[in-house]
Enzyme design. Structure first.
Site, mmCIF file in Angstrom:
data_model
loop_
_atom_site.group_PDB
_atom_site.id
_atom_site.type_symbol
_atom_site.label_atom_id
_atom_site.label_comp_id
_atom_site.label_asym_id
_atom_site.label_seq_id
_atom_site.Cartn_x
_atom_site.Cartn_y
_atom_site.Cartn_z
ATOM 1 N N HIS A 60 0.874 -1.178 0.000
ATOM 2 C CA HIS A 60 0.000 0.000 0.000
ATOM 3 C C HIS A 60 0.912 1.230 0.000
ATOM 4 C CE1 HIS A 60 -2.943 -2.920 2.009
ATOM 5 N NE2 HIS A 60 -3.298 -2.758 0.747
ATOM 6 N N GLU A 63 1.879 3.714 3.009
ATOM 7 C CA GLU A 63 2.300 3.178 4.309
ATOM 8 C C GLU A 63 3.810 3.337 4.423
ATOM 9 O OE1 GLU A 63 -1.593 0.300 4.475
ATOM 10 O OE2 GLU A 63 0.378 -0.640 4.533
ATOM 11 N N HIS A 155 3.300 -3.389 7.013
ATOM 12 C CA HIS A 155 2.247 -2.402 6.721
ATOM 13 C C HIS A 155 2.106 -1.425 7.890
ATOM 14 C CE1 HIS A 155 0.082 -4.517 3.321
ATOM 15 N NE2 HIS A 155 0.918 -5.456 3.743
ATOM 16 N N GLU A 219 1.425 -5.264 10.984
ATOM 17 C CA GLU A 219 0.954 -3.881 11.073
ATOM 18 C C GLU A 219 1.771 -3.177 12.151
ATOM 19 O OE1 GLU A 219 -1.283 -2.426 9.190
ATOM 20 O OE2 GLU A 219 -2.218 -4.139 8.180
#
Ligand code: ZN
Length: 341
Positions: A60, A63, A155, A219
């Site tokens: 993404h 990010e 991420h 994450e």
């Protein structure tokens, strides 16, 4: 490596956002740096250890913290400050989206793996990119047998999270969970683990299922613009990765199961139409919990309710396209010794 095209690999990749002709250079210690494509760089050390490591970021494009972290690791290797002792594949996933400061250009790259890029009629750059990234990971892992295969797909989340750092453990099809990997994540500051409940089209599931890799979607905190991330918040992960790259014998410190929090998926909320809406506020943090019976979302006739005493929401996003997951609902669970290897 002054004067080399690798002086700023990320800038070079962003200047050629969808394609870059391969080239290679030598490292001072005899290793090889092979650029396979834009954002894709393989390091073949002169004497590799027994781990083959894929580090991906920027799947993404907005990010930025993981992109900056991977860039620091790459530059440490290229400058000679960090000796790379493992075969290592860096992937900066979506340079075109980075250039635009957005998550995706046309389609969520992290829903296009395990062949999803070829399903349906749609054709776009992200689908081509997913197909190529699959080939690169396959080429990297298939280059030898017997090594431990690792893939950390890094991420940051769009929203705040009650637990800042968490990892998704892809569906194992009943195979036991790796105690050593949980220890690695825990010592990297990732103390919340979400056990996936089925096959998906994410990058980490692709590596786990297709190549037997220990693979995770990790994450690391909240999305910030380039240059506004506080590297100290990612220092534990960065140090762990440096150890893993630089020391073939390194093991994460001993670990106890009560150091981590574990969740399992209890339901998925799939958006059906433009009428879809949540019944909680837009700014709700990941892992916010609701009591059983709470109405969570509706879409025309269909409604979703919390079914468990403490059901928590992860990745709510009412803006996804129809047919895509708008939220995951999870509940706390425990891992017992018999589920681990
Ligand atoms: Zn992401």
């Amino acid at each position: 490596m002054n004067g080399s095209r690798l002086d700023d690999f990320l800038a070079l990749s962003r200047a050629h956002p969808w394609e870059l002709a391969p080239f290679s250079e030598s490292l001072p210690d005899g290793g090889q740096v092979q650029v396979w494509d834009t954002g894709v760089l393989c390091i073949e050390p002169a004497m590799p250890g027994n781990r083959d490591l894929v580090l991906s970021c920027g799947i993404h494009g907005n990010e930025t913290a993981p992109i900056e972290l991977c860039e620091r690791l790459l530059n440490a290797i290229l400058s000679g400050r960090l000796t790379c002792r493992q075969r290592l594949l860096f992937i900066f996933g979506n340079p075109a989206a980075m250039n635009l400061g957005v998550r995706e250009v046309e389609e969520n790259l992290n829903r296009l793996f395990s062949g999803a890029h070829a399903r349906g009629e749609r054709r776009n750059h992200e689908r081509t990119r997913a197909a190529r990234l699959e080939q690169y990971v396959s080429r990297f892992f298939r280059a030898r047998e017997g090594a431990e295969r690792l893939h950390y797909d890094l991420h940051t989340a769009i929203r705040p999270s009650a637990y800042e750092k968490f990892a998704i453990y892809p569906f194992t099809h009943g195979a036991p969970y790796s105690r050593r990997q949980l220890a690695f994540l825990s010592s990297a500051g990732v103390d919340t683990i979400l056990l996936a409940h089925g096959p998906t089209t994410t990058f980490s599931y692709f590596s786990a299922h297709g190549f037997g890799a220990h693979a995770f979607t990790v994450e690391l905190g909240k999305v910030m613009p380039f240059g506004q991330n506080d590297a100290r918040r990612f220092a534990a992960m960065e140090q762990n990765l440096e150890q893993l790259i630089g020391d073939p014998d390194w093991q994460p410190p001993a670990f106890d199961l009560d150091q981590i929090r574990v969740f399992r998926v209890c339901q998925e909320i799939i958006k059906q139409s433009e009428q879809f809406c949540f019944h909680f506020s837009d700014g709700v943090a990941n892992f916010s919990a609701f009591p059983a019976g709470t109405r969570l979302a509706e879409d025309g006739e269909q409604q979703w309710f919390a079914r468990e005493p403490e059901e928590a929401v992860v990745f709510p996003n009412a803006g996804v396209t129809e047919g895509q997951r708008a939220a995951l609902m999870v509940a706390a669970t425990t891992l017992t010794a018999d589920m681990l290897v």
